[in-house]
Scaffold this motif. Structure first.
Motif, PDB file in Angstrom:
ATOM      1  N   TYR A 182       0.815  -1.215   0.000  1.00 23.49           N
ATOM      2  CA  TYR A 182       0.000   0.000   0.000  1.00 23.49           C
ATOM      3  C   TYR A 182       0.850   1.267   0.000  1.00 23.49           C
ATOM      4  O   TYR A 182       0.349   2.355   0.321  1.00 23.49           O
ATOM      5  CB  TYR A 182      -0.928   0.006   1.217  1.00 23.49           C
ATOM      6  CG  TYR A 182      -1.807  -1.228   1.322  1.00 23.49           C
ATOM      7  CD1 TYR A 182      -2.588  -1.654   0.256  1.00 23.49           C
ATOM      8  CD2 TYR A 182      -1.840  -1.979   2.503  1.00 23.49           C
ATOM      9  CE1 TYR A 182      -3.377  -2.791   0.342  1.00 23.49           C
ATOM     10  CE2 TYR A 182      -2.639  -3.110   2.599  1.00 23.49           C
ATOM     11  CZ  TYR A 182      -3.392  -3.518   1.520  1.00 23.49           C
ATOM     12  OH  TYR A 182      -4.179  -4.645   1.621  1.00 23.49           O
ATOM     13  N   ARG A 236       1.914   3.323  -2.187  1.00 23.37           N
ATOM     14  CA  ARG A 236       1.466   4.486  -2.976  1.00 23.37           C
ATOM     15  C   ARG A 236       0.269   5.173  -2.320  1.00 23.37           C
ATOM     16  O   ARG A 236       0.055   6.371  -2.519  1.00 23.37           O
ATOM     17  CB  ARG A 236       1.133   4.080  -4.413  1.00 23.37           C
ATOM     18  CG  ARG A 236       2.273   3.432  -5.193  1.00 23.37           C
ATOM     19  CD  ARG A 236       3.580   4.250  -5.107  1.00 23.37           C
ATOM     20  NE  ARG A 236       4.585   3.737  -6.027  1.00 23.37           N
ATOM     21  CZ  ARG A 236       5.547   2.870  -5.719  1.00 23.37           C
ATOM     22  NH1 ARG A 236       5.627   2.402  -4.485  1.00 23.37           N
ATOM     23  NH2 ARG A 236       6.430   2.486  -6.612  1.00 23.37           N
ATOM     24  N   HIS A 237      -0.521   4.439  -1.553  1.00 19.04           N
ATOM     25  CA  HIS A 237      -1.578   5.051  -0.745  1.00 19.04           C
ATOM     26  C   HIS A 237      -0.971   5.796   0.438  1.00 19.04           C
ATOM     27  O   HIS A 237      -1.398   6.893   0.784  1.00 19.04           O
ATOM     28  CB  HIS A 237      -2.537   3.989  -0.205  1.00 19.04           C
ATOM     29  CG  HIS A 237      -3.704   3.724  -1.082  1.00 19.04           C
ATOM     30  ND1 HIS A 237      -4.653   2.772  -0.774  1.00 19.04           N
ATOM     31  CD2 HIS A 237      -4.100   4.266  -2.257  1.00 19.04           C
ATOM     32  CE1 HIS A 237      -5.568   2.746  -1.723  1.00 19.04           C
ATOM     33  NE2 HIS A 237      -5.246   3.633  -2.634  1.00 19.04           N
ATOM     34  N   VAL A 253      -4.735   9.968   2.361  1.00 15.44           N
ATOM     35  CA  VAL A 253      -4.906   8.572   2.794  1.00 15.44           C
ATOM     36  C   VAL A 253      -3.957   8.286   3.945  1.00 15.44           C
ATOM     37  O   VAL A 253      -4.338   8.259   5.104  1.00 15.44           O
ATOM     38  CB  VAL A 253      -4.695   7.582   1.632  1.00 15.44           C
ATOM     39  CG1 VAL A 253      -4.952   6.154   2.101  1.00 15.44           C
ATOM     40  CG2 VAL A 253      -5.605   7.924   0.459  1.00 15.44           C
ATOM     41  N   GLN A 275      -5.447   4.186   5.386  1.00 18.38           N
ATOM     42  CA  GLN A 275      -5.302   2.771   5.044  1.00 18.38           C
ATOM     43  C   GLN A 275      -5.896   1.890   6.127  1.00 18.38           C
ATOM     44  O   GLN A 275      -6.448   0.822   5.839  1.00 18.38           O
ATOM     45  CB  GLN A 275      -3.832   2.436   4.818  1.00 18.38           C
ATOM     46  CG  GLN A 275      -3.601   1.119   4.096  1.00 18.38           C
ATOM     47  CD  GLN A 275      -4.198   1.122   2.695  1.00 18.38           C
ATOM     48  OE1 GLN A 275      -3.997   2.053   1.924  1.00 18.38           O
ATOM     49  NE2 GLN A 275      -4.946   0.065   2.359  1.00 18.38           N
ATOM     50  N   ALA A 315      -7.005  -1.995  -3.175  1.00 22.71           N
ATOM     51  CA  ALA A 315      -6.871  -0.865  -2.259  1.00 22.71           C
ATOM     52  C   ALA A 315      -6.766  -1.303  -0.812  1.00 22.71           C
ATOM     53  O   ALA A 315      -6.394  -0.496   0.048  1.00 22.71           O
ATOM     54  CB  ALA A 315      -8.061   0.079  -2.417  1.00 22.71           C
ATOM     55  N   LEU A 363     -14.207   4.304  -2.297  1.00 29.17           N
ATOM     56  CA  LEU A 363     -13.007   4.596  -1.521  1.00 29.17           C
ATOM     57  C   LEU A 363     -13.083   5.984  -0.903  1.00 29.17           C
ATOM     58  O   LEU A 363     -12.677   6.190   0.253  1.00 29.17           O
ATOM     59  CB  LEU A 363     -11.760   4.461  -2.397  1.00 29.17           C
ATOM     60  CG  LEU A 363     -11.470   3.046  -2.913  1.00 29.17           C
ATOM     61  CD1 LEU A 363     -10.267   3.049  -3.848  1.00 29.17           C
ATOM     62  CD2 LEU A 363     -11.248   2.068  -1.770  1.00 29.17           C
TER      63      LEU A 363
END
Length: 254
Positions: free
Chosen positions: A11, A13-14, A20, A25, A52, A216
């Motif tokens: 994750y 890049r989130h 985020v 997350q 995601a 999301l």
């Protein structure tokens, strides 16, 4: 909620997004999202929710994978032909992200089971292809105060909106419901199915991915969801338009 080294890399890049990050997350990992339909819209929707890191994805579909589905229902493959779509989707999600739990509901949404199913999830996304289910899902999500992201496609065009009819907008006006946008379903036979009229396979990928983005955003509490707005997509001209719609006055509100 602590993430493993594998999850931090998965994750990453989130986690780089200020909107985020770690707290967001964690929200995704704790979220329960119900997807109605594991077909053209549900396929990319489920895949992007799983990628995601949405912790639990419920999938409702009583159909089996057919060869003619594979032109657009990209979560399934040739080896899955004949299998229940919910089981094929569960296997695909496990291959993509083993941290995600898929709750498979091999059934059709009905008036008898809708409330129990919908109430068990935080957000609902409708990718079904029949008006009876769309109206049932919209009516019961409104009654249960469950956010609903609903999309529809036909041949080369599609539409998408998000419904929170128990909430108010920035001016204090009540947000519209599905029936404010579409008061009643069309007469039977008026709108042909994709089996009758055909459909551009990639179109379902566009709308399903947009649905995933809306879900999301709702889980993360970021951006501006399509509440009171209908997004229209014309794939032939690659034109995107947004129209606004409002709640119609009820007798008690007049």
């Amino acid at each position: 909620m602590a993430f493993s080294a594998d999850e931090i890399e998965r994750y990453s890049r989130h986690l780089l997004l200020a909107e985020v990050g770690g707290p967001g997350q964690q929200k995704l990992a704790a979220a329960r999202v119900l997807v109605l339909g594991a077909g053209g819209l549900g396929a990319p929707l489920i895949q992007y929710l799983a990628a995601a890191g949405v912790g639990t994805i419920g999938v409702v579909d009583d159909d089996r994978v057919a060869l003619s589905n594979l032109q657009r229902q990209v979560i399934h493959d040739t080896a899955a032909v004949g299998a229940l779509k919910v089981e094929s989707a569960r296997a695909a999600v496990h291959r993509l992200n083993p941290h995600v739990v898929v709750e498979a509901h091999a059934l059709r949404l009905t008036a008898e089971n809708a409330d129990a199913l919908l109430a068990a999830y935080d957000v609902v996304a409708d990718g079904t292809d029949n008006f009876e289910t769309r109206y049932l899902a919209a009516d019961r999500c409104a009654a249960l105060e469950r956010p609903l992201v609903t999309a529809a496609v036909g041949r080369f065009d599609g539409s998408l909106t998000t419904l929170l009819p128990w909430t108010v907008d920035a001016e204090g006006a009540q947000n519209p419901s599905y029936r404010d946008l579409f008061p009643a379903p069309p007469p039977p036979g008026l709108v042909p199915s994709c089996a009758e009229a055909g459909i551009l396979g990639a179109l379902t990928g566009i709308l399903g991915s947009l649905q995933a983005a809306e879900v999301l955003k709702l889980v993360l509490g970021i951006g501006e969801p399509l509440v009171g707005r209908l997004l229209l997509v014309d794939a032939l001209s690659m034109r995107f338009e947004t129209i606004r719609y409002k709640r119609k006055a009820r007798p008690a509100e007049s």
